[in-house]
Design a protein around this motif. Structure first.
Motif, PDB file in Angstrom:
ATOM      1  N   GLY A 182      -0.256  40.273  24.340  1.00  0.00           N
ATOM      2  CA  GLY A 182      -1.013  40.135  25.573  1.00  0.00           C
ATOM      3  C   GLY A 182      -2.185  41.096  25.486  1.00  0.00           C
ATOM      4  N   TYR A 183      -2.842  41.339  26.612  1.00  0.00           N
ATOM      5  CA  TYR A 183      -3.998  42.235  26.543  1.00  0.00           C
ATOM      6  C   TYR A 183      -4.270  42.860  27.912  1.00  0.00           C
ATOM      7  CZ  TYR A 183      -5.702  37.628  27.941  1.00  0.00           C
ATOM      8  OH  TYR A 183      -5.828  36.404  28.547  1.00  0.00           O
ATOM      9  N   ALA A 184      -4.881  44.040  27.853  1.00  0.00           N
ATOM     10  CA  ALA A 184      -5.394  44.689  29.061  1.00  0.00           C
ATOM     11  C   ALA A 184      -6.899  44.807  28.865  1.00  0.00           C
ATOM     12  CB  ALA A 184      -4.768  46.061  29.222  1.00  0.00           C
ATOM     13  N   ILE A 185      -7.677  44.413  29.889  1.00  0.00           N
ATOM     14  CA  ILE A 185      -9.125  44.631  29.833  1.00  0.00           C
ATOM     15  C   ILE A 185      -9.376  45.791  30.787  1.00  0.00           C
ATOM     16  CG2 ILE A 185     -11.402  43.543  30.114  1.00  0.00           C
ATOM     17  CD1 ILE A 185      -9.903  41.554  28.492  1.00  0.00           C
ATOM     18  N   VAL A 186      -9.827  46.903  30.239  1.00  0.00           N
ATOM     19  CA  VAL A 186      -9.859  48.119  31.053  1.00  0.00           C
ATOM     20  C   VAL A 186     -11.306  48.506  31.379  1.00  0.00           C
ATOM     21  CG1 VAL A 186      -7.722  48.842  29.930  1.00  0.00           C
ATOM     22  CG2 VAL A 186      -9.880  49.792  29.127  1.00  0.00           C
ATOM     23  N   PRO A 187     -11.513  49.199  32.517  1.00  0.00           N
ATOM     24  CA  PRO A 187     -12.868  49.627  32.862  1.00  0.00           C
ATOM     25  C   PRO A 187     -13.459  50.504  31.756  1.00  0.00           C
ATOM     26  CG  PRO A 187     -11.396  49.907  34.737  1.00  0.00           C
ATOM     27  CD  PRO A 187     -10.538  49.544  33.565  1.00  0.00           C
ATOM     28  N   LYS A 188     -14.783  50.401  31.584  1.00  0.00           N
ATOM     29  CA  LYS A 188     -15.449  51.213  30.543  1.00  0.00           C
ATOM     30  C   LYS A 188     -15.137  52.688  30.774  1.00  0.00           C
ATOM     31  CE  LYS A 188     -19.087  48.238  29.016  1.00  0.00           C
ATOM     32  NZ  LYS A 188     -20.252  47.520  29.483  1.00  0.00           N
ATOM     33  N   GLY A 189     -14.823  53.409  29.707  1.00  0.00           N
ATOM     34  CA  GLY A 189     -14.512  54.841  29.834  1.00  0.00           C
ATOM     35  C   GLY A 189     -13.021  55.105  29.770  1.00  0.00           C
ATOM     36  N   LEU A 190     -12.184  54.076  29.999  1.00  0.00           N
ATOM     37  CA  LEU A 190     -10.731  54.302  29.963  1.00  0.00           C
ATOM     38  C   LEU A 190     -10.101  53.838  28.644  1.00  0.00           C
ATOM     39  CD1 LEU A 190      -9.394  53.342  33.524  1.00  0.00           C
ATOM     40  CD2 LEU A 190      -9.505  55.600  32.470  1.00  0.00           C
ATOM     41  N   GLU A 191     -10.921  53.292  27.737  1.00  0.00           N
ATOM     42  CA  GLU A 191     -10.360  52.694  26.512  1.00  0.00           C
ATOM     43  C   GLU A 191      -9.549  53.701  25.706  1.00  0.00           C
ATOM     44  OE1 GLU A 191     -13.533  52.933  27.296  1.00  0.00           O
ATOM     45  OE2 GLU A 191     -14.652  51.067  27.040  1.00  0.00           O
ATOM     46  N   THR A 192     -10.121  54.896  25.485  1.00  0.00           N
ATOM     47  CA  THR A 192      -9.420  55.836  24.593  1.00  0.00           C
ATOM     48  C   THR A 192      -8.116  56.326  25.232  1.00  0.00           C
ATOM     49  OG1 THR A 192     -10.860  57.535  25.460  1.00  0.00           O
ATOM     50  CG2 THR A 192     -11.413  56.678  23.284  1.00  0.00           C
ATOM     51  N   ALA A 193      -8.128  56.487  26.551  1.00  0.00           N
ATOM     52  CA  ALA A 193      -6.900  56.923  27.228  1.00  0.00           C
ATOM     53  C   ALA A 193      -5.799  55.880  27.027  1.00  0.00           C
ATOM     54  CB  ALA A 193      -7.171  57.140  28.711  1.00  0.00           C
ATOM     55  N   PHE A 194      -6.147  54.615  27.204  1.00  0.00           N
ATOM     56  CA  PHE A 194      -5.147  53.559  26.990  1.00  0.00           C
ATOM     57  C   PHE A 194      -4.638  53.588  25.547  1.00  0.00           C
ATOM     58  CE2 PHE A 194      -6.025  51.697  31.080  1.00  0.00           C
ATOM     59  CZ  PHE A 194      -4.865  50.990  31.362  1.00  0.00           C
ATOM     60  N   CYS A 195      -5.573  53.781  24.604  1.00  0.00           N
ATOM     61  CA  CYS A 195      -5.164  53.794  23.187  1.00  0.00           C
ATOM     62  C   CYS A 195      -4.227  54.957  22.910  1.00  0.00           C
ATOM     63  CB  CYS A 195      -6.381  53.894  22.276  1.00  0.00           C
ATOM     64  SG  CYS A 195      -7.343  52.392  22.277  1.00  0.00           S
ATOM     65  N   GLY A 196      -4.506  56.115  23.522  1.00  0.00           N
ATOM     66  CA  GLY A 196      -3.640  57.287  23.317  1.00  0.00           C
ATOM     67  C   GLY A 196      -2.231  57.001  23.824  1.00  0.00           C
ATOM     68  N   ALA A 197      -2.154  56.452  25.046  1.00  0.00           N
ATOM     69  CA  ALA A 197      -0.830  56.126  25.612  1.00  0.00           C
ATOM     70  C   ALA A 197      -0.135  55.106  24.722  1.00  0.00           C
ATOM     71  CB  ALA A 197      -0.995  55.594  27.038  1.00  0.00           C
ATOM     72  N   ARG A 198      -0.931  54.209  24.205  1.00  0.00           N
ATOM     73  CA  ARG A 198      -0.403  53.152  23.338  1.00  0.00           C
ATOM     74  C   ARG A 198       0.186  53.730  22.040  1.00  0.00           C
ATOM     75  NH1 ARG A 198      -0.483  47.452  22.003  1.00  0.00           N
ATOM     76  NH2 ARG A 198       1.373  47.644  20.727  1.00  0.00           N
ATOM     77  N   ILE A 199      -0.533  54.681  21.453  1.00  0.00           N
ATOM     78  CA  ILE A 199      -0.057  55.282  20.194  1.00  0.00           C
ATOM     79  C   ILE A 199       1.315  55.916  20.400  1.00  0.00           C
ATOM     80  CG2 ILE A 199      -0.427  57.231  18.617  1.00  0.00           C
ATOM     81  CD1 ILE A 199      -3.444  56.606  18.810  1.00  0.00           C
ATOM     82  N   LEU A 200       1.466  56.629  21.543  1.00  0.00           N
ATOM     83  CA  LEU A 200       2.739  57.305  21.757  1.00  0.00           C
ATOM     84  C   LEU A 200       3.878  56.314  21.971  1.00  0.00           C
ATOM     85  CD1 LEU A 200       1.715  60.312  24.017  1.00  0.00           C
ATOM     86  CD2 LEU A 200       1.940  60.184  21.527  1.00  0.00           C
ATOM     87  N   MET A 201       3.533  55.125  22.408  1.00  0.00           N
ATOM     88  CA  MET A 201       4.583  54.152  22.675  1.00  0.00           C
ATOM     89  C   MET A 201       5.022  53.436  21.401  1.00  0.00           C
ATOM     90  SD  MET A 201       4.473  51.370  25.693  1.00  0.00           S
ATOM     91  CE  MET A 201       4.148  52.555  26.956  1.00  0.00           C
ATOM     92  N   ASP A 202       4.084  52.767  20.702  1.00  0.00           N
ATOM     93  CA  ASP A 202       4.493  52.035  19.486  1.00  0.00           C
ATOM     94  C   ASP A 202       3.339  51.861  18.491  1.00  0.00           C
ATOM     95  OD1 ASP A 202       2.996  50.211  20.865  1.00  0.00           O
ATOM     96  OD2 ASP A 202       4.319  48.518  20.517  1.00  0.00           O
ATOM     97  N   ARG A 203       2.337  52.739  18.601  1.00  0.00           N
ATOM     98  CA  ARG A 203       1.145  52.714  17.717  1.00  0.00           C
ATOM     99  C   ARG A 203       0.292  51.473  17.907  1.00  0.00           C
ATOM    100  NH1 ARG A 203      -0.010  56.625  13.853  1.00  0.00           N
ATOM    101  NH2 ARG A 203       1.684  58.089  13.585  1.00  0.00           N
ATOM    102  N   HIS A 204       0.785  50.327  17.496  1.00  0.00           N
ATOM    103  CA  HIS A 204      -0.013  49.099  17.684  1.00  0.00           C
ATOM    104  C   HIS A 204       0.874  47.887  17.466  1.00  0.00           C
ATOM    105  CE1 HIS A 204      -0.264  48.143  13.362  1.00  0.00           C
ATOM    106  NE2 HIS A 204      -0.503  49.418  13.155  1.00  0.00           N
TER     107      HIS A 204
END
Ligand SMILES: Cc1ncc(COP(=O)(O)O)c(C=O)c1O
Length: 460
Positions: free
Chosen positions: A312-334
């Motif tokens: 699936g996907y999340a389309i996030v407001p500009k400026g929040l991309e890296t925060a989402f990626c960081g949370a994502r890495i801690l969960m299951d990387r990709h």
């Protein structure tokens, strides 16, 4: 037979002790009846305790059954939150792929040959061949394909850089909760709402954070939300197709919601789980298009392709991309890279659009057939359908005297898969009903499943 309604072990000598309990029934008949009840899951046998009514039927308190059974092999005290998560596992266990389980891809609703051919090609020698760690945001090929698709079909305003590929909407909801919520924050949650969301918030252990806001024919009642929790951090909504009731959010409510979010610096999470499947007219445009800097837009391929894909996907407001990626890495990387590349090619080469056009026709037909069967077999005083023209499920309301959880359990024992709708409501607004999924089930299977439901519902 009175003994069938107790949880006391059944006496094995029941047909032999003649004088007092003698019923004049042949031993073979009794054994046959017990075997049938076993096969249907009504009875269960445990070593050293005998035969009893199945725990799931005898015990209306789900949590008690989880507490008693889930940790029986554990040699020490379970961790404090173990019961909460064991309950989630119990509630979300997938249903068998029979009518009316939701999101069962089969028959013509499966992606055509192109999916298999692309998979073989891309996994063997193409970009999906084994490799090292990949981009936590998702492969650029899939992000580009998704951005183009949602701009065109859902009026979402975004660039590929704002797309985070997730393992379905479920993970995206979890990421949003991780990212936006701090201790003491309140959130608006529609009443009723998707259990996958309310269960996340419950599992966080602070139930007071969840402010249930009723929905009516226009969707979430924004005024009520403002009255109950004006400073809520996030509003979780399903604007295209309210889950589970199905109505779209009106334009005036959309505007009011965005106004509130802007005024209070709050966020809106838009769960757009099956908006592609509208049968009359065009799908409603996304809410994100009205306020791209306030809305986190969530989409999934579970409904239009198949749930086991877990993309699936999340389309996030500009400026929040890296925060989402960081949370994502801690969960299951990709997410697995190979499937992302196959899906990107499937979208790019036009297969997804063709597939959606095809399944829209299939589900529209199945929907009409199901409506007709229900009206024919289920008395309108016992069960009636929530009107709607969209999506992969329907809600069958039940008369107030029917317990929908017990109905769902009995239906499952008889080979029919439904979910109770009451669990999507807050305690104060609970109503009984069943969520029926549309799939490419055969007409004969659908008809006999409706018969089973009719028998259970009318015999209560
Ligand atoms: C309203 C709603 N949101 C989210 C989801 C989760 O979908 P996914 O399979 O993408 O995690 C579902 C699945 O049924 C759903 O009904």
């Amino acid at each position: 037979m009175k003994f069938m309604f107790t949880r006391e072990p059944l006496r094995r000598d029941i047909s032999i002790t003649r004088p007092k309990n003698y019923m004049g029934i042949a031993r073979g008949t009794v054994i046959g009846a017990f075997e049938q009840l076993h096969a249907e899951g009504v009875l269960e046998t445990k070593p050293a305790s005998g035969t009893c009514v199945a725990r799931s039927l005898a015990d209306s308190s789900h949590s008690r059954s989880v507490r008693e059974s889930a940790f029986s092999d554990l040699n020490s005290i379970p961790p404090a939150r173990a019961t909460t998560f064991a309950k989630v596992y119990d509630e979300f266990s997938p249903l068998p792929q029979v009518p009316f389980a939701v999101s069962v891809p089969q028959g013509l609703a499966l992606p055509e040959d192109a999916w298999r051919k692309l998979g073989n090609r891309i996994r063997a020698r193409g970009p999906g061949a084994p490799s090292g760690y990949d981009d936590p945001q998702g492969t650029s090929a899939l992000r580009e394909a998704v951005a183009e698709y949602v701009r065109r079909s859902r009026s979402v305003r975004c660039e590929p850089e704002q797309v985070i590929i997730t393992s379905g909407i479920q993970q995206a909801l979890y990421l949003c909760c991780q990212l936006f919520l701090e201790k003491g924050d309140q959130v608006w949650v529609e009443d009723p709402a998707y259990r996958g969301l309310t269960a996340i918030l419950e599992s966080a252990g602070d139930e007071s954070s969840m402010v249930r806001v009723p929905v009516d024919a226009e969707g979430i009642q924004v005024e009520t939300g403002i009255r109950l929790a004006p400073d809520a951090r996030v509003a979780f909504v399903t604007p295209s197709h309210q889950y589970p009731l199905g109505m779209p959010m009106s334009m005036s409510r959309r505007n009011a919601l965005v106004r509130w979010a802007n005024d209070h610096h709050s966020w809106i999470v838009e769960d757009d789980y099956d908006s592609e499947l509208r049968y009359a007219g065009h799908p409603f445009p996304s809410l994100q298009g009205l306020a791209p800097s306030r809305v986190i837009y969530l989409g999934t391929f579970s409904k239009i392709l198949f749930p086991s894909l877990r993309l699936g996907y999340a389309i996030v407001p500009k400026g929040l991309e890296t925060a989402f990626c960081g949370a994502r890495i801690l969960m299951d990387r990709h997410p697995p890279s190979a499937d992302q590349h196959v899906l990107a090619a499937f979208i790019r080469e036009g297969h997804l659009d063709r597939h959606i056009r095809r399944i829209r026709g299939i589900y529209a037909e199945r929907r009409d057939q199901l409506v007709e069967m229900i009206q024919r077999h289920i008395p309108a005083t016992r069960g009636w359908l929530q009107p709607g023209d969209q999506g992969m499920h329907m809600v069958l309301w039940l008369s107030e005297d029917i317990d929908d959880r017990k109905t769902a359990t009995a239906a499952l024992a008889a080979g029919v898969a439904v979910r109770p709708v009451s669990s999507t409501f807050s305690i104060a607004r609970k109503r009984p009903g069943l969520i029926l999924g549309l799939g490419d089930f055969s007409l004969a299977d659908m008809e006999s499943a409706v018969h089973v439901l009719a028998r259970i519902i009318t015999s209560v």
